[in-house]
Design an enzyme around this catalytic site. Structure first.
Site, PDB file in Angstrom:
ATOM      1  N   ASN A  46      13.327  -7.808  17.883  1.00  0.00           N
ATOM      2  CA  ASN A  46      13.518  -6.374  17.608  1.00  0.00           C
ATOM      3  C   ASN A  46      14.365  -6.181  16.357  1.00  0.00           C
ATOM      4  OD1 ASN A  46      12.929  -6.536  20.667  1.00  0.00           O
ATOM      5  ND2 ASN A  46      12.606  -4.383  20.130  1.00  0.00           N
ATOM      6  N   VAL A  47      13.686  -6.075  15.226  1.00  0.00           N
ATOM      7  CA  VAL A  47      14.368  -5.987  13.936  1.00  0.00           C
ATOM      8  C   VAL A  47      14.800  -4.541  13.674  1.00  0.00           C
ATOM      9  CG1 VAL A  47      14.214  -6.479  11.479  1.00  0.00           C
ATOM     10  CG2 VAL A  47      12.913  -7.873  13.112  1.00  0.00           C
ATOM     11  N   LYS A  81      -2.240  -3.445  -2.534  1.00  0.00           N
ATOM     12  CA  LYS A  81      -2.701  -4.452  -1.573  1.00  0.00           C
ATOM     13  C   LYS A  81      -4.171  -4.793  -1.755  1.00  0.00           C
ATOM     14  CE  LYS A  81      -4.150  -3.613   2.584  1.00  0.00           C
ATOM     15  NZ  LYS A  81      -4.278  -3.197   3.997  1.00  0.00           N
ATOM     16  N   TYR A  93      -2.016  -5.176  18.423  1.00  0.00           N
ATOM     17  CA  TYR A  93      -1.146  -5.699  17.369  1.00  0.00           C
ATOM     18  C   TYR A  93      -0.683  -7.109  17.708  1.00  0.00           C
ATOM     19  CZ  TYR A  93       3.273  -6.664  15.057  1.00  0.00           C
ATOM     20  OH  TYR A  93       4.286  -7.285  14.375  1.00  0.00           O
ATOM     21  N   LYS A  99       9.055   4.328   8.791  1.00  0.00           N
ATOM     22  CA  LYS A  99       8.284   3.832   9.935  1.00  0.00           C
ATOM     23  C   LYS A  99       8.046   4.870  11.031  1.00  0.00           C
ATOM     24  CE  LYS A  99       8.924  -0.412  11.298  1.00  0.00           C
ATOM     25  NZ  LYS A  99       9.543  -1.661  11.786  1.00  0.00           N
ATOM     26  N   GLU A 155       4.751 -10.384   4.334  1.00  0.00           N
ATOM     27  CA  GLU A 155       5.303  -9.461   5.333  1.00  0.00           C
ATOM     28  C   GLU A 155       4.412  -8.237   5.518  1.00  0.00           C
ATOM     29  OE1 GLU A 155       8.048 -10.718   6.802  1.00  0.00           O
ATOM     30  OE2 GLU A 155       7.814 -12.363   5.355  1.00  0.00           O
ATOM     31  N   ALA A 205      14.940   6.725  30.646  1.00  0.00           N
ATOM     32  CA  ALA A 205      15.511   6.414  31.955  1.00  0.00           C
ATOM     33  C   ALA A 205      15.285   4.941  32.273  1.00  0.00           C
ATOM     34  CB  ALA A 205      14.864   7.289  33.031  1.00  0.00           C
ATOM     35  N   ALA A 231       1.605  -5.982   6.836  1.00  0.00           N
ATOM     36  CA  ALA A 231       0.764  -5.894   8.036  1.00  0.00           C
ATOM     37  C   ALA A 231       0.918  -4.507   8.628  1.00  0.00           C
ATOM     38  CB  ALA A 231       1.177  -6.937   9.079  1.00  0.00           C
ATOM     39  N   ARG A 265      16.775  -6.315  25.089  1.00  0.00           N
ATOM     40  CA  ARG A 265      16.002  -6.775  23.941  1.00  0.00           C
ATOM     41  C   ARG A 265      16.876  -7.632  23.030  1.00  0.00           C
ATOM     42  NH1 ARG A 265      11.488  -3.637  22.548  1.00  0.00           N
ATOM     43  NH2 ARG A 265      10.466  -2.909  24.451  1.00  0.00           N
ATOM     44  N   ASN A 277       0.871  -1.170   0.000  1.00  0.00           N
ATOM     45  CA  ASN A 277       0.000   0.000   0.000  1.00  0.00           C
ATOM     46  C   ASN A 277       0.907   1.218   0.000  1.00  0.00           C
ATOM     47  OD1 ASN A 277      -1.731   2.099   0.499  1.00  0.00           O
ATOM     48  ND2 ASN A 277      -2.351   1.418   2.537  1.00  0.00           N
TER      49      ASN A 277
END
EC number: 5.1.3.20
Length: 308
Positions: free
Chosen positions: A168-169, A53, A139, A177, A75, A201, A77, A208, A32
Site C-alpha cells: 500500500n504505497v 506512451k 488488475y 489518482k 512504472e 466501519a 500501468a 495493511r 500518457n
C-alpha cells in the site's frame, strides 16, 4: 539515459526525483498526459525529454534505436483495482510490458517493473511464489500474469530483470489518482474542508502494509545499482491499521475526530483486509533498507502536502 515509464505518475515521478537527487537528469519520461493535471508531478524535477506512451511503445515494437540506455524503470500501468475492462488492462499492463521487456532483454538493458500485492488476493502468506498468489480483480490478474511471464524467462536473461510487488504505497505526487489515492491523502483533504476524518466501519480490523513512496523509489535504485534480478515484495514488513493512518493525520493537524461510515457493498469480497510483505527474499538479496513506519511516513507526507 534512463527511461521511466509512468514517469508523471506517483511512483514514477518519485523515482525521477530520487534519480535527480543522485545527480541524474538524463531521464526520458514516458507517460500518457491525457489527464493533463499530472504535469504538476514533473514541474520541480529535471528530465531530458518526454515521450507519449503510444509513440514510445510504437518505437519499442519497431525496434528503434532509443540511444544508450542505462536502465528502464517500468512504472506505467493502469493501477485501478476497480477497473474491470479486462481487454484494456491486458493490453496496457501485460502486452505493453512484454514488448518493453523483450526490447530490454535483446539489448541487455536492466529492466525494473511494478508488480503488486494485488497478485496475492486474499491469500495471507505473501511469499513471492505462484502457489501463494490468487488475484481477486482484473488488475491483480494482469500483474500476476506478467510476473508469471517474467518467471519463465528469468533463467535465460543476460541482464537484470526485477519486479517489485508494491504493497500500500502512499506519499507525495498522488493527487491525480482520485479515488485510488491513499487513505492519508483523502483524510487530509477531509480535515482541510473542516470535516472529521472518515474510515469504513471495521477499519480497526483492516491491517495493511503501508509503505512510503520515497522508500519505494530508494529500493528501486538500490536494485539497479546492485544488478538485482527476481521478483520481490516491497513493503515495510509490518502491517498497521487504517486507524493508525487516521491518527497520524489527526496528530499532524491537531484537530479532528475519527468517524466511521458504512463499508461499500461493491468492495465486499474484492477487498484485501490484511497485507504484510514477507521481506525474507528481499533481505536475502542484500537489501537492508530501513522503512518508515506509518507515524513517520504520514508525518513526512502531511508536511509535504501542507507545505506553503
Amino acid at each position: 539515459m534512463i527511461i521511466v515509464t509512468g514517469g508523471a505518475g506517483m511512483i514514477g515521478a518519485n523515482i525521477v526525483k530520487a534519480l535527480n537527487d543522485m545527480g541524474r537528469k538524463d531521464i526520458l519520461v514516458v507517460d500518457n498526459l491525457k489527464d493533463g493535471t499530472k504535469f504538476i508531478n514533473l514541474v520541480d524535477l529535471d528530465i531530458a525529454d518526454y515521450c507519449d506512451k503510444e509513440d514510445f511503445i510504437s518505437s519499442v515494437i519497431a525496434g528503434d534505436d532509443l540511444g544508450d540506455i542505462d536502465a528502464v524503470f517500468h512504472e506505467g500501468a493502469c493501477s485501478a483495482t476497480t477497473e474491470w475492462d479486462g481487454k484494456y488492462l491486458m493490453h496496457n499492463n501485460y502486452e505493453y510490458s512484454k514488448e518493453l521487456l523483450h526490447y530490454c532483454l535483446d539489448r541487455e538493458i536492466p529492466f525494473f517493473y511494478a508488480s503488486s500485492a494485488a497478485t496475492y488476493g486474499d491469500k495471507t502468506d505473501f511469499i513471492e511464489e505462484r502457489e501463494f498468489e490468487g488475484p481477486l480483480n482484473a488488475y491483480g490478474y494482469s500483474k500476476f500474469l506478467f510476473d508469471q511471464y517474467v518467471r519463465a524467462i528469468l533463467p535465460e536473461a543476460n541482464s537484470p530483470v526485477c519486479g517489485f510487488k508494491y504493497f500500500n504505497v502512499y506519499g507525495p505526487r498522488e493527487q491525480h489518482k482520485g479515488s485510488m489515492a491513499s487513505v492519508a491523502f483523502h483524510l487530509n483533504n477531509q480535515i482541510l474542508k473542516g470535516e472529521n476524518p472518515k474510515l469504513f466501519a471495521g477499519s480497526e480490523h483492516f491491517l495493511r502494509d503501508f509503505v512510503y513512496v520515497g522508500d519505494v523509489a530508494e529500493v528501486n535504485l538500490w536494485a539497479w545499482e546492485n544488478g538485482v534480478s527476481g521478483i520481490f515484495n516491497l513493503g515495510t514488513g509490518n502491517a498497521e491499521s487504517f486507524k493508525a493512518v487516521a491518527e497520524a493525520v489527526v496528530k499532524f493537524h491537531g484537530k479532528g475526530e475519527i468517524e466511521t461510515i458504512p463499508f461499500p457493498d461493491h468492495l465486499k469480497s474484492r477487498y484485501q483486509e490484511y497485507t504484510q510483505a514477507n521481506l525474507t527474499k528481499l533481505r536475502a538479496a542484500g537489501c537492508d533498507f530501513k522503512f518508515k513506519n506509518v507515524a513517520e511516513g504520514v508525518a513526512e507526507y502531511m508536511a509535504w502536502l501542507n507545505r506553503k
